[in-house]
Motif scaffolding. Structure first.
Motif, PDB file in Angstrom:
ATOM      1  N   PHE A  52     -45.325  16.490   0.712  1.00 20.96           N
ATOM      2  CA  PHE A  52     -45.701  16.969  -0.618  1.00 20.96           C
ATOM      3  C   PHE A  52     -44.542  17.690  -1.278  1.00 20.96           C
ATOM      4  O   PHE A  52     -43.640  18.220  -0.620  1.00 20.96           O
ATOM      5  CB  PHE A  52     -46.905  17.918  -0.531  1.00 20.96           C
ATOM      6  CG  PHE A  52     -48.130  17.297   0.079  1.00 20.96           C
ATOM      7  CD1 PHE A  52     -48.829  16.317  -0.592  1.00 20.96           C
ATOM      8  CD2 PHE A  52     -48.576  17.692   1.333  1.00 20.96           C
ATOM      9  CE1 PHE A  52     -49.960  15.740  -0.039  1.00 20.96           C
ATOM     10  CE2 PHE A  52     -49.700  17.132   1.900  1.00 20.96           C
ATOM     11  CZ  PHE A  52     -50.395  16.149   1.216  1.00 20.96           C
ATOM     12  N   LYS A  65     -43.898  20.049  -5.172  1.00 22.80           N
ATOM     13  CA  LYS A  65     -44.480  20.547  -6.411  1.00 22.80           C
ATOM     14  C   LYS A  65     -43.623  20.126  -7.602  1.00 22.80           C
ATOM     15  O   LYS A  65     -42.405  20.126  -7.540  1.00 22.80           O
ATOM     16  CB  LYS A  65     -44.617  22.072  -6.371  1.00 22.80           C
ATOM     17  CG  LYS A  65     -45.732  22.553  -5.453  1.00 22.80           C
ATOM     18  CD  LYS A  65     -46.015  24.024  -5.651  1.00 22.80           C
ATOM     19  CE  LYS A  65     -47.206  24.456  -4.793  1.00 22.80           C
ATOM     20  NZ  LYS A  65     -47.520  25.891  -4.984  1.00 22.80           N
ATOM     21  N   GLY A  70     -41.708  20.422 -10.883  1.00 23.81           N
ATOM     22  CA  GLY A  70     -40.983  21.513 -11.520  1.00 23.81           C
ATOM     23  C   GLY A  70     -39.976  20.990 -12.522  1.00 23.81           C
ATOM     24  O   GLY A  70     -39.865  19.785 -12.767  1.00 23.81           O
ATOM     25  N   HIS A  94     -52.014  15.441  -5.096  1.00 25.51           N
ATOM     26  CA  HIS A  94     -52.715  16.003  -3.937  1.00 25.51           C
ATOM     27  C   HIS A  94     -53.859  16.880  -4.441  1.00 25.51           C
ATOM     28  O   HIS A  94     -53.649  17.864  -5.136  1.00 25.51           O
ATOM     29  CB  HIS A  94     -51.739  16.829  -3.095  1.00 25.51           C
ATOM     30  CG  HIS A  94     -52.366  17.366  -1.845  1.00 25.51           C
ATOM     31  ND1 HIS A  94     -52.000  18.558  -1.288  1.00 25.51           N
ATOM     32  CD2 HIS A  94     -53.353  16.861  -1.043  1.00 25.51           C
ATOM     33  CE1 HIS A  94     -52.719  18.772  -0.201  1.00 25.51           C
ATOM     34  NE2 HIS A  94     -53.552  17.749  -0.042  1.00 25.51           N
ATOM     35  N   GLU A 116     -46.399  21.075 -14.758  1.00 25.28           N
ATOM     36  CA  GLU A 116     -45.583  21.870 -13.858  1.00 25.28           C
ATOM     37  C   GLU A 116     -46.473  22.584 -12.836  1.00 25.28           C
ATOM     38  O   GLU A 116     -47.512  23.157 -13.190  1.00 25.28           O
ATOM     39  CB  GLU A 116     -44.767  22.888 -14.652  1.00 25.28           C
ATOM     40  CG  GLU A 116     -43.755  23.645 -13.813  1.00 25.28           C
ATOM     41  CD  GLU A 116     -42.880  24.552 -14.640  1.00 25.28           C
ATOM     42  OE1 GLU A 116     -41.979  25.196 -14.070  1.00 25.28           O
ATOM     43  OE2 GLU A 116     -43.104  24.638 -15.870  1.00 25.28           O
ATOM     44  N   GLY A 117     -46.099  22.557 -11.565  1.00 29.29           N
ATOM     45  CA  GLY A 117     -46.850  23.216 -10.506  1.00 29.29           C
ATOM     46  C   GLY A 117     -47.774  22.295  -9.757  1.00 29.29           C
ATOM     47  O   GLY A 117     -48.250  22.648  -8.665  1.00 29.29           O
ATOM     48  N   GLU A 118     -48.090  21.118 -10.305  1.00 32.57           N
ATOM     49  CA  GLU A 118     -48.952  20.174  -9.582  1.00 32.57           C
ATOM     50  C   GLU A 118     -48.235  19.674  -8.330  1.00 32.57           C
ATOM     51  O   GLU A 118     -47.018  19.519  -8.318  1.00 32.57           O
ATOM     52  CB  GLU A 118     -49.321  18.991 -10.484  1.00 32.57           C
ATOM     53  CG  GLU A 118     -50.340  19.341 -11.547  1.00 32.57           C
ATOM     54  CD  GLU A 118     -50.806  18.115 -12.322  1.00 32.57           C
ATOM     55  OE1 GLU A 118     -52.026  17.875 -12.369  1.00 32.57           O
ATOM     56  OE2 GLU A 118     -49.941  17.401 -12.866  1.00 32.57           O
ATOM     57  N   GLU A 119     -49.038  19.412  -7.292  1.00 28.46           N
ATOM     58  CA  GLU A 119     -48.478  18.961  -6.033  1.00 28.46           C
ATOM     59  C   GLU A 119     -48.673  17.451  -5.916  1.00 28.46           C
ATOM     60  O   GLU A 119     -49.790  16.952  -6.064  1.00 28.46           O
ATOM     61  CB  GLU A 119     -49.144  19.678  -4.851  1.00 28.46           C
ATOM     62  CG  GLU A 119     -48.385  19.506  -3.542  1.00 28.46           C
ATOM     63  CD  GLU A 119     -48.940  20.391  -2.438  1.00 28.46           C
ATOM     64  OE1 GLU A 119     -48.145  21.053  -1.749  1.00 28.46           O
ATOM     65  OE2 GLU A 119     -50.182  20.404  -2.275  1.00 28.46           O
TER      66      GLU A 119
END
Length: 466
Positions: free
Chosen positions: A41, A43, A45, A399, A429-432
């Motif tokens: 995984f 994130k 950015g 995810h 932004e920040g999603e995995e």
């Protein structure tokens, strides 16, 4: 009998416990549960992305002159060596001039002869004019006597004929003078040509620079350009201005523009880690090897490439120049170099690893966040509409609670060196998202599939600690 009943009770209890255990294990998901796929995984950015076009080529001087002789002959004097610095107009070598001296002397004699003939033709005009004056006077006298009926008509006709002949002789003398003038010009042209060939036996430097290549030796015979291609004697190059000539694939050439900056890695300086900067100065308009239609048809399967020239900026290698140690030119013609041309750069844009983005068919590239009304009734008389085959779409896997959801994205430029790609839309932004392994992202993963984080191997952990 009691012992047999007791055994049956024990077996029944074991079976009952086993059944209860299986029921509990299934309820808890210990057995019969789908095995999750191990993935990596990352994130989402923001980062800086630099798109580049890479290619390899050779370093060459921007200006390099190949010198070939205009006349054939034997080299009797050679005044330079390879690597020598020369100035414009400097004598480089001499070709045996004896034959050309003889030809020039012969041509000079022909000029003198034709000039003498021209002078003789001029004297012929004077004689013809004198004869014309005398015959004119004779005709006038005969005409007067004929009018006085002193002479006969035949005497007048003779005088008239002599006058016409004198006039024609004068015209012929004038034509002879004009012809002698042309003969003189022709002879002078021959003398000029012979003198020029004689002059060409001494070869001078057409520009200032360095003798980058010397292909002949003293005493060697060379062929002039009047005979086929001629012998290449030497090359003079300006090593102060060097460039890298590379061949760029047709798929990448559209992204390259004049003035683009480039990072140049020269193999000779690879051990030092030194990289140089350059700028694109020339882009070919025609592909390499393009010629007639027959040649083009024969090479349809070949890779189409265009030549691009990148000037190496002197300020990027100034510290390598050491005039005291006579290291004035750090680059030599023919050195191999790898060039990364910066075609576009974006700062602080949404980006993900290249391996996280894959392509799937239109049926697979639908996010699970969007629900379809599958329960809608379909009329029996409704005919199925023909489906159009859509192009594959770019997707990533989000995810979400130990599962993945497929989501379509729109991408931009790619940073090959950093291994990242710009995401224009489709992610926050920040999603995995799933970033690997490559085979899982590109082939195996499906929407809603169970996943788990892949544990790093012991060797990888040890490397991270180091």
């Amino acid at each position: 009998m009691k012992k047999s009943n007791r055994l049956w009770w024990i077996l029944g209890g074991v079976v009952a416990l086993l059944v209860i255990f299986l029921l509990v294990a299934k309820q808890q998901g210990w057995i019969g549960k789908e095995k999750p796929t191990e993935v990596e995984f990352v994130k989402v950015g923001k980062s800086d992305i630099t798109e580049t076009v890479s290619a390899s080529g050779k370093i060459q001087p921007e200006v390099e002159v190949k010198i070939t002789p205009d006349v054939p002959g034997e080299i009797i004097a050679l005044y330079v060596k390879e690597g020598d610095s020369v100035k414009k107009g400097q004598l480089l070598l001499k070709i045996q001039p004896e034959n050309y001296i003889s030809i020039a002397q012969r041509a000079e004699a022909v000029v003198n002869q034709t000039k003498a003939s021209a002078e003789q033709a001029k004297s012929t005009i004077a004689q013809a004019e004198a004869r014309l004056v005398r015959t004119q006077a004779e005709y006038n006298r005969q005409k007067r006597l004929f009018d006085e009926k002193v002479v006969s008509a035949s005497d007048l006709e003779i005088a008239e004929t002599n006058l016409k002949v004198a006039r024609q002789d004068l015209e012929a003398a004038k034509s002879s003078v004009e012809a002698s003038k042309f003969n003189v010009k022709s002879a002078e042209a021959g003398l000029k040509d012979a003198s020029e060939n004689l002059r060409k036996t001494s070869i001078y430097a057409p520009m200032s620079g360095i003798v980058s290549k010397l292909a002949v030796e003293l005493g060697e015979r060379v062929v002039g350009t009047s005979q086929m291609a001629g012998t290449e004697i030497l090359r003079i190059a300006n090593l102060n201005n060097m460039e890298v000539r590379i061949n760029v694939n047709e798929n990448d050439i559209v992204r390259v523009s004049l003035g683009d900056t480039a990072i140049i890695d020269v193999d000779s300086y690879a051990m030092t880690g030194k990289k140089f900067r350059g700028i694109v100065t020339e882009i070919a308009n025609t592909a390499n090897g393009s010629g007639t239609s027959t040649l083009a048809a024969a090479s349809t399967d070949a890779v189409t490439e265009f030549e691009v020239r990148i000037r190496i900026l002197p300020e990027s290698y100034r510290e390598l120049v050491d005039r005291k140690a006579r290291k004035v030119y750090p680059f030599k013609p023919g050195m191999t170099a790898t060039v990364d041309i910066v075609t576009e750069k974006k700062l602080g844009v949404m980006s993900v690893p290249i391996a996280a983005v894959t392509t799937r068919g239109a049926d697979d590239a639908v996010s699970t966040d969007v629900k379809k009304d599958n329960d809608a009734p379909v009329e029996a008389t409704q005919e199925p509409k023909p489906t159009k085959k859509d192009k594959p779409k770019e997707v990533v896997f989000i995810h979400d609670k130990d599962k993945v959801k497929i989501r379509e994205v729109k991408t931009g430029i790619t940073d090959t060196a950093a291994g990242t790609i710009e995401v224009i839309s489709g992610l926050k932004e920040g999603e995995e998202i799933v970033s690997g392994p490559f085979i899982a992202v590109s082939k195996k993963l499906k929407d809603g599939e169970l996943v788990m984080k892949k544990e790093a191997k012991k060797d990888d952990k040890d490397k991270k600690k180091e």
